[in-house]
Design a protein around this motif. Sequence first.
Motif, PDB file in Angstrom:
ATOM      1  N   ALA A   1     -15.130  15.593 -30.123  1.00  0.00           N
ATOM      2  CA  ALA A   1     -14.596  14.271 -30.044  1.00  0.00           C
ATOM      3  C   ALA A   1     -13.418  14.107 -29.213  1.00  0.00           C
ATOM      4  CB  ALA A   1     -14.766  13.627 -31.551  1.00  0.00           C
ATOM      5  N   GLY A   2     -12.613  15.167 -29.422  1.00  0.00           N
ATOM      6  CA  GLY A   2     -11.282  14.920 -28.636  1.00  0.00           C
ATOM      7  C   GLY A   2     -11.315  15.995 -27.569  1.00  0.00           C
ATOM      8  N   ARG A   3     -10.185  15.985 -26.841  1.00  0.00           N
ATOM      9  CA  ARG A   3     -10.497  17.257 -25.867  1.00  0.00           C
ATOM     10  C   ARG A   3     -10.086  18.615 -26.783  1.00  0.00           C
ATOM     11  NH1 ARG A   3      -9.457  15.614 -20.459  1.00  0.00           N
ATOM     12  NH2 ARG A   3      -8.610  17.539 -20.099  1.00  0.00           N
ATOM     13  N   THR A   4     -11.189  19.309 -26.798  1.00  0.00           N
ATOM     14  CA  THR A   4     -11.259  20.339 -27.809  1.00  0.00           C
ATOM     15  C   THR A   4     -11.334  21.427 -26.715  1.00  0.00           C
ATOM     16  OG1 THR A   4     -12.228  19.092 -29.663  1.00  0.00           O
ATOM     17  CG2 THR A   4     -12.196  21.650 -29.648  1.00  0.00           C
ATOM     18  N   PRO A   5     -10.781  22.804 -27.176  1.00  0.00           N
ATOM     19  CA  PRO A   5     -11.019  23.859 -26.241  1.00  0.00           C
ATOM     20  C   PRO A   5     -12.601  24.572 -26.647  1.00  0.00           C
ATOM     21  CG  PRO A   5      -9.041  24.067 -27.210  1.00  0.00           C
ATOM     22  CD  PRO A   5      -9.651  22.961 -27.797  1.00  0.00           C
ATOM     23  N   LEU A   6     -13.198  24.935 -25.938  1.00  0.00           N
ATOM     24  CA  LEU A   6     -14.588  25.536 -25.722  1.00  0.00           C
ATOM     25  C   LEU A   6     -14.744  26.203 -26.883  1.00  0.00           C
ATOM     26  CD1 LEU A   6     -16.894  26.362 -22.843  1.00  0.00           C
ATOM     27  CD2 LEU A   6     -16.874  27.902 -24.695  1.00  0.00           C
ATOM     28  N   TRP A   7     -14.072  27.359 -27.034  1.00  0.00           N
ATOM     29  CA  TRP A   7     -14.396  28.224 -28.147  1.00  0.00           C
ATOM     30  C   TRP A   7     -14.026  27.829 -29.587  1.00  0.00           C
ATOM     31  CZ3 TRP A   7     -17.984  31.616 -27.739  1.00  0.00           C
ATOM     32  CH2 TRP A   7     -18.047  32.511 -28.861  1.00  0.00           C
ATOM     33  N   GLU A   8     -13.196  26.776 -29.619  1.00  0.00           N
ATOM     34  CA  GLU A   8     -12.786  26.176 -30.751  1.00  0.00           C
ATOM     35  C   GLU A   8     -13.744  25.526 -31.296  1.00  0.00           C
ATOM     36  OE1 GLU A   8      -9.531  23.026 -32.397  1.00  0.00           O
ATOM     37  OE2 GLU A   8      -8.790  24.606 -31.193  1.00  0.00           O
ATOM     38  N   GLY A   9     -14.293  24.649 -30.313  1.00  0.00           N
ATOM     39  CA  GLY A   9     -15.545  23.715 -30.701  1.00  0.00           C
ATOM     40  C   GLY A   9     -16.818  24.278 -31.137  1.00  0.00           C
ATOM     41  N   VAL A  10     -17.078  25.450 -30.280  1.00  0.00           N
ATOM     42  CA  VAL A  10     -18.351  26.402 -30.575  1.00  0.00           C
ATOM     43  C   VAL A  10     -18.144  26.984 -32.066  1.00  0.00           C
ATOM     44  CG1 VAL A  10     -19.431  28.283 -29.882  1.00  0.00           C
ATOM     45  CG2 VAL A  10     -18.810  26.661 -28.106  1.00  0.00           C
ATOM     46  N   ARG A  11     -17.261  27.329 -32.382  1.00  0.00           N
ATOM     47  CA  ARG A  11     -17.116  28.221 -33.705  1.00  0.00           C
ATOM     48  C   ARG A  11     -17.082  27.042 -34.792  1.00  0.00           C
ATOM     49  NH1 ARG A  11     -11.727  31.404 -32.883  1.00  0.00           N
ATOM     50  NH2 ARG A  11     -11.288  29.478 -34.124  1.00  0.00           N
ATOM     51  N   ARG A  12     -16.558  25.932 -34.712  1.00  0.00           N
ATOM     52  CA  ARG A  12     -16.646  24.627 -35.552  1.00  0.00           C
ATOM     53  C   ARG A  12     -17.777  24.069 -35.713  1.00  0.00           C
ATOM     54  NH1 ARG A  12     -13.221  19.996 -33.291  1.00  0.00           N
ATOM     55  NH2 ARG A  12     -11.588  21.438 -33.415  1.00  0.00           N
ATOM     56  N   THR A  13     -18.837  24.246 -34.573  1.00  0.00           N
ATOM     57  CA  THR A  13     -20.118  23.768 -34.697  1.00  0.00           C
ATOM     58  C   THR A  13     -21.239  24.750 -35.374  1.00  0.00           C
ATOM     59  OG1 THR A  13     -19.900  22.581 -32.587  1.00  0.00           O
ATOM     60  CG2 THR A  13     -21.935  22.792 -33.336  1.00  0.00           C
TER      61      THR A  13
ATOM     62  N   GLY B   1     -24.342  15.606 -18.890  1.00  0.00           N
ATOM     63  CA  GLY B   1     -23.373  14.745 -18.988  1.00  0.00           C
ATOM     64  C   GLY B   1     -23.308  13.961 -20.258  1.00  0.00           C
ATOM     65  N   GLN B   2     -23.471  14.641 -21.479  1.00  0.00           N
ATOM     66  CA  GLN B   2     -23.377  14.027 -22.757  1.00  0.00           C
ATOM     67  C   GLN B   2     -22.031  14.537 -23.073  1.00  0.00           C
ATOM     68  OE1 GLN B   2     -26.689  15.942 -24.376  1.00  0.00           O
ATOM     69  NE2 GLN B   2     -28.338  14.619 -23.762  1.00  0.00           N
ATOM     70  N   LEU B   3     -21.452  15.675 -22.564  1.00  0.00           N
ATOM     71  CA  LEU B   3     -20.059  16.226 -22.589  1.00  0.00           C
ATOM     72  C   LEU B   3     -19.563  16.229 -21.533  1.00  0.00           C
ATOM     73  CD1 LEU B   3     -20.575  18.904 -25.578  1.00  0.00           C
ATOM     74  CD2 LEU B   3     -19.780  16.783 -25.879  1.00  0.00           C
ATOM     75  N   SER B   4     -18.146  16.363 -21.379  1.00  0.00           N
ATOM     76  CA  SER B   4     -17.562  16.344 -19.932  1.00  0.00           C
ATOM     77  C   SER B   4     -16.570  17.514 -20.105  1.00  0.00           C
ATOM     78  CB  SER B   4     -16.663  15.091 -19.575  1.00  0.00           C
ATOM     79  OG  SER B   4     -17.819  14.012 -19.590  1.00  0.00           O
ATOM     80  N   ALA B   5     -16.230  18.136 -18.974  1.00  0.00           N
ATOM     81  CA  ALA B   5     -15.179  19.117 -18.658  1.00  0.00           C
ATOM     82  C   ALA B   5     -14.846  19.028 -17.266  1.00  0.00           C
ATOM     83  CB  ALA B   5     -15.798  20.440 -19.223  1.00  0.00           C
ATOM     84  N   ASP B   6     -13.667  19.530 -16.738  1.00  0.00           N
ATOM     85  CA  ASP B   6     -13.385  19.592 -15.567  1.00  0.00           C
ATOM     86  C   ASP B   6     -14.022  20.787 -14.880  1.00  0.00           C
ATOM     87  OD1 ASP B   6     -11.774  19.878 -13.293  1.00  0.00           O
ATOM     88  OD2 ASP B   6      -9.831  20.234 -13.991  1.00  0.00           O
ATOM     89  N   LEU B   7     -14.887  20.496 -14.136  1.00  0.00           N
ATOM     90  CA  LEU B   7     -15.675  21.545 -13.537  1.00  0.00           C
ATOM     91  C   LEU B   7     -15.237  21.889 -12.249  1.00  0.00           C
ATOM     92  CD1 LEU B   7     -19.304  20.446 -14.134  1.00  0.00           C
ATOM     93  CD2 LEU B   7     -18.118  21.804 -15.486  1.00  0.00           C
ATOM     94  N   GLY B   8     -13.927  21.419 -11.788  1.00  0.00           N
ATOM     95  CA  GLY B   8     -13.144  22.013 -10.611  1.00  0.00           C
ATOM     96  C   GLY B   8     -12.331  22.994 -11.190  1.00  0.00           C
TER      97      GLY B   8
ATOM     98  N   PRO C   1     -10.952  22.691 -21.773  1.00  0.00           N
ATOM     99  CA  PRO C   1     -11.034  21.476 -22.813  1.00  0.00           C
ATOM    100  C   PRO C   1     -12.420  20.862 -22.544  1.00  0.00           C
ATOM    101  CG  PRO C   1      -8.985  21.248 -21.491  1.00  0.00           C
ATOM    102  CD  PRO C   1      -9.721  22.398 -20.991  1.00  0.00           C
ATOM    103  N   ILE C   2     -13.096  20.346 -23.463  1.00  0.00           N
ATOM    104  CA  ILE C   2     -14.272  19.779 -23.524  1.00  0.00           C
ATOM    105  C   ILE C   2     -14.251  18.590 -24.154  1.00  0.00           C
ATOM    106  CG2 ILE C   2     -16.807  19.929 -23.819  1.00  0.00           C
ATOM    107  CD1 ILE C   2     -16.769  22.751 -23.222  1.00  0.00           C
ATOM    108  N   TRP C   3     -14.778  17.409 -23.857  1.00  0.00           N
ATOM    109  CA  TRP C   3     -14.526  16.174 -24.545  1.00  0.00           C
ATOM    110  C   TRP C   3     -16.063  15.593 -24.445  1.00  0.00           C
ATOM    111  CZ3 TRP C   3     -12.151  17.306 -20.002  1.00  0.00           C
ATOM    112  CH2 TRP C   3     -12.388  16.708 -19.067  1.00  0.00           C
ATOM    113  N   THR C   4     -16.292  14.710 -25.403  1.00  0.00           N
ATOM    114  CA  THR C   4     -17.406  13.609 -25.598  1.00  0.00           C
ATOM    115  C   THR C   4     -17.289  12.531 -24.496  1.00  0.00           C
ATOM    116  OG1 THR C   4     -17.797  14.118 -27.760  1.00  0.00           O
ATOM    117  CG2 THR C   4     -18.942  12.192 -26.876  1.00  0.00           C
ATOM    118  N   ARG C   5     -18.173  12.072 -23.778  1.00  0.00           N
ATOM    119  CA  ARG C   5     -18.012  11.042 -22.607  1.00  0.00           C
ATOM    120  C   ARG C   5     -17.926   9.922 -23.345  1.00  0.00           C
ATOM    121  NH1 ARG C   5     -21.270  11.441 -17.329  1.00  0.00           N
ATOM    122  NH2 ARG C   5     -20.657   9.281 -17.324  1.00  0.00           N
TER     123      ARG C   5
END
Length: 95
Positions: A45-57, A74-81, A89-93
């Motif tokens: 829901a917030g800008r969450t580090p990938l691995w932290e969010g995965v472990r939480r899920t 496109g349901q979640l977003s990240a800086d793919l550049g 960081p990954i976040w909900t669109r």
Amino acid sequence: MGWRYLVLGPVDPVYRHNVTWLSGYWHPRYHGGQQLAAALRESFAGRTPLWEGVRRTGDPMVVLPALFHALWAGQLSADLGAPMHERMPIWTRAV
């Protein structure tokens, strides 16, 4: 005919690599179901580090394919550049 066209430069190699990786998760079989999709939206829901969010899920073997599918869809977003890594960081669109 009045047609116009736009000539683009080369695609950034990091972006291309990330999109190519995520394209492997385009198929709906990686969705993981409505409960997992909702859990991913909550975990990121917030800008969450990938691995932290995965472990939480949940179990990474189940969550990672669903996460990559959500990024591709496109349901979640990240800086793919930037290179993908466990702290990216990954976040909900915003809808």
